[in-house]
Enzyme design. Structure first.
Site, PDB file in Angstrom:
ATOM      1  N   ILE A 519     -78.405 -48.515  26.042  1.00 41.45           N
ATOM      2  CA  ILE A 519     -78.988 -49.515  25.147  1.00 41.45           C
ATOM      3  C   ILE A 519     -78.793 -50.912  25.686  1.00 41.45           C
ATOM      4  CG2 ILE A 519     -78.890 -48.201  23.003  1.00 41.45           C
ATOM      5  CD1 ILE A 519     -76.203 -49.542  22.423  1.00 41.45           C
ATOM      6  N   GLY A 522     -75.122 -54.902  31.563  1.00 39.99           N
ATOM      7  CA  GLY A 522     -74.652 -56.249  31.866  1.00 39.99           C
ATOM      8  C   GLY A 522     -73.841 -56.233  33.138  1.00 39.99           C
ATOM      9  N   PHE A 524     -70.826 -56.087  33.492  1.00 37.87           N
ATOM     10  CA  PHE A 524     -69.720 -55.147  33.402  1.00 37.87           C
ATOM     11  C   PHE A 524     -70.164 -53.724  33.731  1.00 37.87           C
ATOM     12  CE2 PHE A 524     -66.948 -52.294  31.021  1.00 37.87           C
ATOM     13  CZ  PHE A 524     -65.695 -52.816  31.273  1.00 37.87           C
ATOM     14  N   LYS A 541     -69.311 -48.945  26.256  1.00 39.56           N
ATOM     15  CA  LYS A 541     -69.530 -49.807  27.418  1.00 39.56           C
ATOM     16  C   LYS A 541     -68.723 -49.256  28.581  1.00 39.56           C
ATOM     17  CE  LYS A 541     -68.184 -54.353  27.743  1.00 39.56           C
ATOM     18  NZ  LYS A 541     -68.198 -55.760  27.365  1.00 39.56           N
ATOM     19  N   ASP A 638     -67.209 -67.268  26.639  1.00 41.04           N
ATOM     20  CA  ASP A 638     -68.526 -66.759  27.030  1.00 41.04           C
ATOM     21  C   ASP A 638     -69.414 -66.621  25.802  1.00 41.04           C
ATOM     22  OD1 ASP A 638     -70.413 -66.064  28.864  1.00 41.04           O
ATOM     23  OD2 ASP A 638     -69.690 -64.016  29.169  1.00 41.04           O
TER      24      ASP A 638
END
Ligand SMILES: *[C@@H]1O[C@H](CO)[C@@H](O)[C@H](O)[C@H]1NC(C)=O
Ligand SMILES: *[C@@H]1O[C@H](CO)[C@@H](O)[C@H](O)[C@H]1NC(C)=O
Ligand SMILES: *[C@@H]1O[C@H](CO)[C@@H](O)[C@H](O)[C@H]1NC(C)=O
Ligand SMILES: *[C@@H]1O[C@H](CO)[C@@H](O)[C@H](O)[C@H]1NC(C)=O
Ligand SMILES: *[C@@H]1O[C@H](CO)[C@@H](O)[C@H](O)[C@H]1NC(C)=O
Ligand SMILES: *[C@@H]1O[C@H](CO)[C@@H](O)[C@H](O)[C@H]1NC(C)=O
Length: 854
Positions: A519, A522, A524, A541, A638
């Protein structure tokens, strides 16, 4: 086998978990790097019950057997009953010291199994004449007191960590002779025995140094029967049924349970090599019928194991796999070693994220001074918590009792046991097998104690969740000691071991990290949608970069999110650091990023002005909490629209704490640090002077407000040069007071001018050149609340230039009013727990005051 291959194998195991449930599946078989199967005193060969071929030691190379005076003995058993006896037809008899030397291909833990079956051969009566010692790598494995029983097979099993290129087994007669019938030297999976275990008994703390120790298997029990033979074990072990060890078995306190082997769901925590399905698919549980027909009666089921020599420490490994419950939660029980409670109110479901039939194991070491009378007893008993409603829930699937050679009184080296450690229990904090976790828990705890200046007395349900960069590095998998400096102390808010999620669970949750589940993506790594076994939707993640910075960010995120809990911060459900993974599991935010609702995703309808303001207010609350909830502010670093997520009700939460930092201490005014963050959002002051304060977040948040206002990208290289940077371009117009020129044209007609102006002013203030000129997040929050109120209040309301006045009509106004009435004595710097009421009042009182001054 290089570690990667090892890893891969485990991966395969996990992926094929349902398939491998039948232990016989060839692809799951363990292939030992070293696999010496030798029968002694012959040049023939024999096949054991597991189908393994043993080769006569007469065929070994000359260098392998140094036996100046040995006799090849032939049992000439007439009654040889098939395979069972095949290994015991012959023996090698030593009348002088002798030794076998095996070349070791792969250092690491090996099983050494010595088979003894005394018989009469010519003038040698082995049962009568044998008295000897066996040394392995120079250490005594079998002492002179061993007397073989006539006509009985004895298999002595040891596991030893071989560090060099060879393994030497030496026999020294102490009476007339020594002998041996068969020898196995077989590699073990590296992670079978961890380096550390919690101490049971009168000593508390962590026992370290196991990986260097040799272990002797004293008992290996399959709770709930049946006997498992080498043929049915993944590592050719033997497991005996527990029945004969049970005390008071006539009382029917216990009952056996059994499920189909295919029900067992292995994870990397406990693999088929930890114990075969035969162990996990059966259990002995506290009886709910039998002798105690009424629930609410507390009782124990106890086993007594004899043949326990004094003077050594013992490693006890408990195997748990809930095949007895119908529901995964609500079950807890106690586990005792002797009189010592080692698992207090143990909730199996916490170790398995509420999944049944997942194998788990727990290691404990019982110190030599607590081993008395030649027995070790082990009990499971009803939980003593919530006495009014206890049910006899205890169960146990397997138990291994291993003597730690060369420990405590046993001679060789002194125990490395950390006896100085005070009375606290880390037992139960680590999922079995998480040796590193245990070591780190220990270190983390020590650091915590040092920091606080006073040790905690007891942390039975440990609130520590240790984590370390080194736990991620493949090299230091088994070493907790090196990672001291990297250890993070977690869990002031109770992030316990339950937050560590087994990899297999996440694999299942995300359809094996399937592309269809992605979904987001990034820097990471990828983000997957998943569903946990209890139906909780989650965002998973998964880190792909294995760089030091990635590891740091991973740790920071876990640390921050476990400390910071707020309804406007995305909450961390768990993490997984098994097998070099860096996986974070969050609550699922159904509507995705704020950014996607502003621009870039053409298929999404634009948010209304109210929705935008609500989202900004939510995010501002989250940031305000970060900045003010603890004595040292936490700076997010961030803040951007793609780090603000929306749930299904469009409530906003701040995400991604990988870069966040504890802010200035009271005596400092800023944190100086390398510039990190996202281009287009960077505070120019921070950029120029490396000065990081909360006001850097305020700047970035100001840019988010501009995104909300203009619905365009922060940096858009396709635009004319003066328009590329949103902050620069928008600020020009804002300074001229021409916000109408930049506002999102799709909704411009729906925005009330005062509300628009309030937001534009707020954004402008946030983007002030110098941090000191910018408002605090609390100020921003108030302004946004006010902008919202200006939008939704009915035109008749008396709202005069920035201050709401009575009478009030809308809920928002009422809220602010009522808050104001209790606000006056609430200090801004108070340690705000949840903030929705509290912080607003603080914010309001402060705003009221500063407005008054102006
Ligand atoms: C042992 O004796 C039996 C018969 O007595 C013989 O068949 C067998 O070959 C002998 N084995 C060895 C190893 O000498
Ligand atoms: C062991 O058993 C064998 C035959 O079964 C017998 O000849 C021998 O005397 C026994 N030895 C002892 C010590 O009992
Ligand atoms: C064996 O011992 C060495 C040195 O003590 C250690 O580095 C290694 O991790 C151990 N191996 C296993 C499998 O425990
Ligand atoms: C043990 O293995 C044999 C064949 O190798 C199989 O027939 C038997 O069912 C197994 N028993 C258990 C308890 O798994
Ligand atoms: C269970 O055994 C433990 C340890 O021996 C003991 O302390 C406890 O009182 C026992 N519980 C019951 C209900 O007998
Ligand atoms: C150890 O167990 C044996 C029976 O197996 C029993 O006779 C003995 O009393 C036990 N020792 C202690 C200290 O309980």
């Amino acid at each position: 086998m290089p570690p990667h291959l090892d890893l891969l194998l485990l991966w395969l195991l996990v992926v094929s978990a349902p398939v491998l449930a039948s232990a016989a599946t060839p692809s799951t078989a363990f292939v030992p790097a070293d696999n010496y199967l030798v029968i002694c005193g012959t040049s023939g060969s024999a096949t054991d019950t597991a189908g393994r071929t043993f080769v006569g030691d007469g065929r070994l190379p000359a260098s392998a057997l140094a036996a100046p005076q040995s006799v090849e003995a032939n049992a000439s058993l007439s009654s040889s009953n098939g395979d069972e006896q095949a290994l015991y037809q012959s023996a090698r008899i030593f009348t002088a010291p002798a030794s076998y030397t095996f070349a070791i291909k792969k250092p690491g833990r090996h099983f050494v199994r010595l088979h003894f079956f005394p018989f009469r051969y010519q003038s040698y009566d082995l049962a009568a004449a044998a008295a000897f010692k066996v040394f392995v790598q120079g250490a005594v494995f079998v002492d002179g007191s061993y007397t073989p029983k006539n006509g009985t097979v004895v298999v002595k099993e040891f596991s030893v960590n071989v560090t060099g290129g060879s393994l030497v087994i030496a026999f020294t007669p102490t009476g007339k002779l020594a002998f041996v019938n068969a020898i196995e030297v077989v590699s073990l999976p590296d992670d079978l025995i961890a380096d550390t275990a919690a101490m049971a008994g009168s000593a508390r703390g962590l026992y370290t140094g196991l990986s260097a120790r040799a272990l002797e298997t004293v008992h290996r029990i399959n709770m709930g029967a049946p006997k498992i033979t080498p043929a049915n074990d993944t590592l050719w072990r033997t497991w005996l049924p527990d029945q004969s060890f049970q005390l008071d078995s006539s009382l029917a306190l216990a009952e056996h349970k059994e499920v189909l082997p295919s029900a067992i769901k292995y994870t990397p925590v406990a693999t088929p090599w930890t114990a075969p399905v035969g162990v996990y698919a059966t259990a002995t549980k506290q009886s709910t019928s039998g002798g105690t027909s009424t629930i609410n009666v507390q009782f124990n089921v106890t086993w007594r194991f004899g043949a326990v020599a004094a003077g050594s420490d013992y490693l006890l490994r408990f195997h748990f796999c809930d095949i007895v419950s119908k529901a995964a939660t609500g079950l807890a029980f106690n586990v005792y070693v002797g009189a010592w409670l080692v698992l207090d109110n143990y909730e199996y479901s916490r170790d398995t994220i509420n999944t049944l039939a997942v194998p788990v194991y727990k290691d404990f070491v019982l110190g030599a001074k607590d081993v008395k009378g030649g027995n070790i007893t082990v009990s499971i008993g009803s939980s003593t918590v919530g006495v009014s409603n206890v049910s006899p829930d205890g169960f146990l699937n397997g138990l291994e009792i291993m003597r730690v050679l060369g420990s405590a009184g046993a001679g060789a080296e002194p125990s490395k046991r950390s006896s100085k450690v005070k009375t606290w229990i880390i037992a139960g904090s680590a999922v079995g097998g998480a040796a590193v976790a245990m070591a780190l828990a220990f270190i983390a705890f020590r650091m915590l104690c040092r920091k606080r200046g006073k040790p905690e007395k007891k942390a039975s349900n440990s609130t520590l969740s240790p984590f370390s960069a080194s736990a991620l590095g493949s090299r230091s998998r088994s070493s907790g000691k090196k990672s001291n400096g990297n250890t993070i102390v977690l869990g002031q808010n109770g992030l316990g071991a339950g937050y560590r999620i087994p990899l297999a669970v996440l694999q299942e949750a995300t359809s094996g990290f399937g592309e269809a589940m992605v979904i987001g993506e990034g820097g990471f790594g990828k983000v997957y949608k998943g569903t946990l076994p209890d139906e909780t939707p989650v965002a998973v993640k998964r880190g792909s970069r294995k760089t030091l910075q990635a590891m740091q960010e991973f740790r920071t995120e876990i640390e921050m999110l476990s400390r910071m809990r707020h309804r406007h911060l995305v909450s961390l459900i768990g993490y997984c650091d098994a097998r070099d993974e860096m996986i974070l599991v969050y609550e699922y935010m159904a509507m995705g990023t704020l950014r996607s609702h502003l621009y870039g995703a053409d298929d999404l309808p634009p948010l209304t002005w109210e929705q935008r303001l609500e989202a900004c207010i939510g995010a501002a609350r989250g940031l305000h909490y970060l900045h003010t909830s603890s004595a040292t502010a936490v700076i997010h670093r961030d803040v951007k629209s793609s780090n603000i997520l929306l749930d299904e009700t469009l409530m906003a939460k701040v995400a991604d704490f990988g870069l966040s930092k504890a802010g200035p201490e009271l005596d400092k005014t800023h944190v100086s640090t390398k510039v990190k963050g996202s281009f287009g959002y960077l505070d120019p002051e921070y950029f120029r002077r490396q000065m990081l304060t909360e006001k850097s977040d305020v700047y970035s948040f100001g840019v988010v407000l501009l995104e909300v206002l203009c619905a365009r990208a922060v940096i858009d290289p396709t635009l004319p040069r003066e328009m590329v940077n949103l902050a620069e371009w928008a600020m020009q117009w804002l300074k001229k007071g021409e916000v109408d020129r930049i506002v999102d044209q799709r909704i411009a007609g729906t925005i009330r001018p005062q509300s628009l102006k309030k937001l534009a002013d707020t954004a402008e203030k946030c983007l002030a050149e110098y941090g000191v000129e910018r408002p605090t997040m609390g100020d921003v929050l108030w302004c946004l609340e006010f902008a919202l109120q200006l939008q939704v209040a009915s035109p008749d309301d008396s709202v005069i230039d920035g201050m709401p006045l009575a009478p009030v009509a809308t809920p928002q106004v009422q809220r602010i009013q009522s808050i104001a009435s209790v606000a006056t004595d609430t200090a801004m710097t108070a340690n705000l727990g949840d903030l929705d009421g509290m912080s607003m009042s603080g914010v309001f009182s402060k705003m009221v005051k500063s407005e008054e001054v102006r």
